[in-house]
Scaffold this active site. Sequence first.
Site, PDB file in Angstrom:
ATOM      1  N   ALA A 169     -21.392  34.291 -20.626  1.00  0.00           N
ATOM      2  CA  ALA A 169     -20.884  35.087 -19.507  1.00  0.00           C
ATOM      3  C   ALA A 169     -19.751  34.374 -18.771  1.00  0.00           C
ATOM      4  O   ALA A 169     -18.658  34.927 -18.589  1.00  0.00           O
ATOM      5  CB  ALA A 169     -22.033  35.416 -18.555  1.00  0.00           C
ATOM      6  N   ASP A 189     -19.503  27.567 -29.394  1.00  0.00           N
ATOM      7  CA  ASP A 189     -20.758  28.211 -28.997  1.00  0.00           C
ATOM      8  C   ASP A 189     -21.482  28.570 -30.282  1.00  0.00           C
ATOM      9  O   ASP A 189     -20.923  29.243 -31.139  1.00  0.00           O
ATOM     10  CB  ASP A 189     -20.491  29.463 -28.160  1.00  0.00           C
ATOM     11  CG  ASP A 189     -21.743  29.944 -27.439  1.00  0.00           C
ATOM     12  OD1 ASP A 189     -22.794  30.067 -28.103  1.00  0.00           O
ATOM     13  OD2 ASP A 189     -21.678  30.193 -26.220  1.00  0.00           O
ATOM     14  N   ARG A 211     -22.522  41.875 -19.443  1.00  0.00           N
ATOM     15  CA  ARG A 211     -22.044  40.813 -18.566  1.00  0.00           C
ATOM     16  C   ARG A 211     -21.025  39.885 -19.246  1.00  0.00           C
ATOM     17  O   ARG A 211     -20.453  39.024 -18.593  1.00  0.00           O
ATOM     18  CB  ARG A 211     -23.221  39.969 -18.043  1.00  0.00           C
ATOM     19  CG  ARG A 211     -24.060  39.312 -19.133  1.00  0.00           C
ATOM     20  CD  ARG A 211     -25.291  38.635 -18.550  1.00  0.00           C
ATOM     21  NE  ARG A 211     -26.076  37.926 -19.543  1.00  0.00           N
ATOM     22  CZ  ARG A 211     -27.043  38.462 -20.267  1.00  0.00           C
ATOM     23  NH1 ARG A 211     -27.326  39.741 -20.122  1.00  0.00           N
ATOM     24  NH2 ARG A 211     -27.726  37.744 -21.134  1.00  0.00           N
ATOM     25  N   LYS A 264     -20.094  34.366 -31.026  1.00  0.00           N
ATOM     26  CA  LYS A 264     -19.492  34.538 -29.701  1.00  0.00           C
ATOM     27  C   LYS A 264     -18.111  33.883 -29.614  1.00  0.00           C
ATOM     28  O   LYS A 264     -17.158  34.479 -29.104  1.00  0.00           O
ATOM     29  CB  LYS A 264     -20.409  33.946 -28.625  1.00  0.00           C
ATOM     30  CG  LYS A 264     -21.628  34.771 -28.306  1.00  0.00           C
ATOM     31  CD  LYS A 264     -22.401  34.156 -27.152  1.00  0.00           C
ATOM     32  CE  LYS A 264     -23.585  35.023 -26.754  1.00  0.00           C
ATOM     33  NZ  LYS A 264     -24.329  34.457 -25.608  1.00  0.00           N
ATOM     34  N   ASP A 272     -25.863  27.073 -19.618  1.00  0.00           N
ATOM     35  CA  ASP A 272     -26.947  27.402 -18.681  1.00  0.00           C
ATOM     36  C   ASP A 272     -28.129  26.450 -18.815  1.00  0.00           C
ATOM     37  O   ASP A 272     -29.178  26.681 -18.234  1.00  0.00           O
ATOM     38  CB  ASP A 272     -27.420  28.855 -18.865  1.00  0.00           C
ATOM     39  CG  ASP A 272     -27.780  29.167 -20.308  1.00  0.00           C
ATOM     40  OD1 ASP A 272     -28.080  28.221 -21.054  1.00  0.00           O
ATOM     41  OD2 ASP A 272     -27.757  30.349 -20.688  1.00  0.00           O
ATOM     42  N   CYS A 313     -52.059  19.415 -13.669  1.00  0.00           N
ATOM     43  CA  CYS A 313     -53.445  19.882 -13.802  1.00  0.00           C
ATOM     44  C   CYS A 313     -53.548  21.365 -13.451  1.00  0.00           C
ATOM     45  O   CYS A 313     -54.386  22.085 -13.991  1.00  0.00           O
ATOM     46  CB  CYS A 313     -54.391  19.047 -12.944  1.00  0.00           C
ATOM     47  SG  CYS A 313     -54.153  19.248 -11.183  1.00  0.00           S
TER      48      CYS A 313
END
Length: 1011
Positions: free
Chosen positions: A425, A451, A462, A475, A523, A579
């Site tokens: 994006a 990529d 997007r 991409k 990201d 835990c």
Amino acid sequence: MQKMATTAVLVSGMKGLGVEIAKNIVLAGVKSVTVHDQNDAQWSDLSSQFYLSENDVGQNRARVSQRHLEELNSYVPVQAYTEGLSESFLSTFQVVVLTNSPLEEQLRISDFCHTNNICFVLADTKGLAGQLFCDFGEHFVVYDPSEGEPASSTIHNITQGNPGILTVACDNEERQGHHFEDGDWVIFSEVEGMTELNGSEPRPICLKGTHSLEVGDTSSFSPYKCGGIFTKVKMPQKHSFVCSCLWLETSERKSLHASLANPKIKTPVIGQLPRYRSLHMAFWALHVFQSQMQRLPRPRDEANADRMVNLAQTLSVGEAELPQEDLVRTFSYGCAGDLSPINAFIGGLAAQEVLKAASGKFTPLDQWLYFDAYECLPEEEHILQLTEEDCAPRGSRYDGQIAIFGADFQERLGKQKYFLVGAGAIGCELLKNFAMIGLAASKGGSITVTDMDTIEHSNLNRQFLFRPWDVCKQKSEVAATAIKLMNPTINVTAEQNRVGPDTENFYGDGFFLGLDGVVSALDSLQAREYVCKRCVQYLKPLLDSGTEGTMGHAEVIVPFLTEPYGPAQDAEETEYPLCTLRHFPSTIQHTLQWARNQFEGLFKTTAESVNTFLKDPSFLEIQEMKALEMLELVQTSFQGKPHKWEDCVVWARRLWERLFSHDIQQLLHNFPPEHETSSGLPFWSGPKRCPRQLNFDCSNNTHMTFILAASHLFAQTHRLHVSEDNAAAFEVLRGLYLPPFQPRQGVHIPLTDQEMQNPRGTVDETRVGELKKELAKLRQELEEQGALVSDDMEAMHFEKDNDTHLDFIMTAANLRAENYGIPPADKLQAKRIVGRILPAIVTTTGAIAGLVCLELYKLVWQHGRLSSFRSNFLRLSEPLVNRSQPPSSPQTYKYHQKTWNCWDRIEVPGINAEGSEITLRHLCNHIEREHCLVLQMLLYGTALLYTESLEEEEKELRLSSRLTKLVCFATGAAISKECHFLVLSMVCEDEEDNSNLPPVHVWLQPMRSKK
């Protein structure tokens, strides 16, 4: 979002800003978008209007843009309109956006929209400055004011009274209290005893302390027994943009007419208000100038700038303070310019305001917003100061940029060499900006974009460079092709490599040393940190960015000037007690994180451990506390190695039984439902939910999705063919018998993280020794069979857009949630929480990409002052824009009273005057002579090259050896011919903290100067 589907939007003005806004709105999805422009494309438009080409010059901007915009979203009709904006035409829209329009038209349309309850947005950019204005009428309702999941907490107790007092439950490790504020509204569920609260209308709360709050009148309710959850509810908010007469100031929001003379300007820093008021007057003066002169001020024209200052001061008569003259003058110098990064930023903000108007989601702008980035201009001490001649138009597609920065800067931009990591994006938006500004568009320039992902259907709303026919293509390749259509002269190379330790032979010394800079559009926090480490190693500037829903950041990292990216700069993440995740989850966030941990352990850590065992003989010498666990992991992997797809299905079914049945039964064996604590209180109370086992059912879709996803991933890690025959998997399961659960005696289940970190007893050294012998024998057998390479496994790295990865985590989390009576998550929620990001929003990614490119301008200028750079943070849901000076590089190294920072290193020529490679003795002597450091130990990564504790004969042998020979001997691998320098770490005599010594770079090829 149903309201958006009924909203028709008009965007007037199809220059660079208008097309940015329209693109974002179409991708977001509304009922329809109409683009309006009465003018034809000009050469100067090509500097920022990415849907115009040289062949389009002379054609109507709206018609050309419409053809491209309608491809973005098949569900959103896009029309072009080229006539004047009449009231009858305007009345057909719910939202009207004006860009590049004269003041008279702005006032006329603003008044009409206000009167007719049409939401109005005004956006404009001039050079390095922009403005934004909103008027959504007198009765605008926001149904969802804030971003993020509503807070919820578990109840410990509720008293009967007026008001009733609620006490929040917490265990010994989670004492942070609740996340509520005075005035919040909440609803209740799962309350036992005081059941009148369950399903009742939302109640306002009043805080009484960290763990208690008032919840209204409970005096007539039944006594509280136990359990229950209370959750924040988002209540509608009414916003009124009151219309009033021109020049009349009110405390309410106003129409454009009413707010022009007394603007209500949004700013996070009150000290910036005089600057923004000056920009407000500069924009107003510009309208008057254009009305009088029928043109914009000429770039760097002093006479035009004088006239603009006088107009701004005249319009400010009666104000408490006059506009800042220097700012108005700077505005005038560059207002004829048109920059893609500024349009991208203001266009992202403006489009988000349109979506607020269309959906009622998030708080609208109150009411003006101003922005400038004049720090992008040359610093005062810069040898080149811009002149009128430098910035004059040249009949070039970059004239809009040359008007601000000059022709010489444009040439410099074209020769840059940049590496873009990520074409998602943000990457798409960055590439579009690169094409518009002419980065690497001249001889000698280059952009390498990598990529490894292919395009998914979910990317299309997007990542605007991709179209439906691009699905399943790479991409990077599609993105590179798209920007070459926008600017045919750009030099871009598309690659499909992951950037990490495994590709350092590909992106090695020669590659990084030849770059001018790196741009990260990733990201993953871990991947971004790795890219930053590479930039520190090669002294290259880094532009880093990220988004999370409507929030985003853009950082610039400059060698020797700013602090590198690291854990301290990571976005704050919630860390759950181990835990709690392992035995006592109480929220879907807990089960999702548990599922993510399962994914990492089963399909990544195991594979990495096996591969290390196969490649590194020293693996068996591990001495750490987890030695037994790691060795058993490797042994189990070889014992359970599958040979065909059916074996993977069986493994997945056994995994299901262990996770969701046997482990739960063992927990209940240790702590039965009636179990009490040492103080006599119920063990299963408060945040501790009593679980129940699940029984496998082939007809249950969640059960089967887990089996298929786990089988797929297990097969992939073992490099086996993955079958898509679900019926065959079903047959395997039908014929499979699994033994019933048998409780294990003496199993200790820790109740706190401290117990988990300090396990009872000591490591079973006998068992460790046995495992090492067994695995050593196995490794020898594999080596004799030549299977050390063929038996390696494929480590899975979680990808949020990979359906199989997400299916495993979502089903595992929901099955775990079913164990504990927790409401399940949908796929979107799982993607957001487990991926540690919200799905990218095109408005945020566009705005952030614009901010990144503003920092890029400064790097190309080679700005040298820290105050010239900006760390950028924005939250479009408010909207909030915060820009501050980045943190300076910390002084972390100190020895012999000499202070270094993380960018420094000890550089040593690896080739002597005779052209021969230096020996270790030469290196030791150089370091002692130049830096007064006596070397005691030298490492290449984790490989030991030298230590003072060696026998004298071995020590002498190593001291007289060439460094590359020592590295080959220690690592078992040859040094690549492409290697320019060795990076070594050292331990020295009389140094208390050797971790703070700078690294040593031994250059095997001619040393490069620091850029």
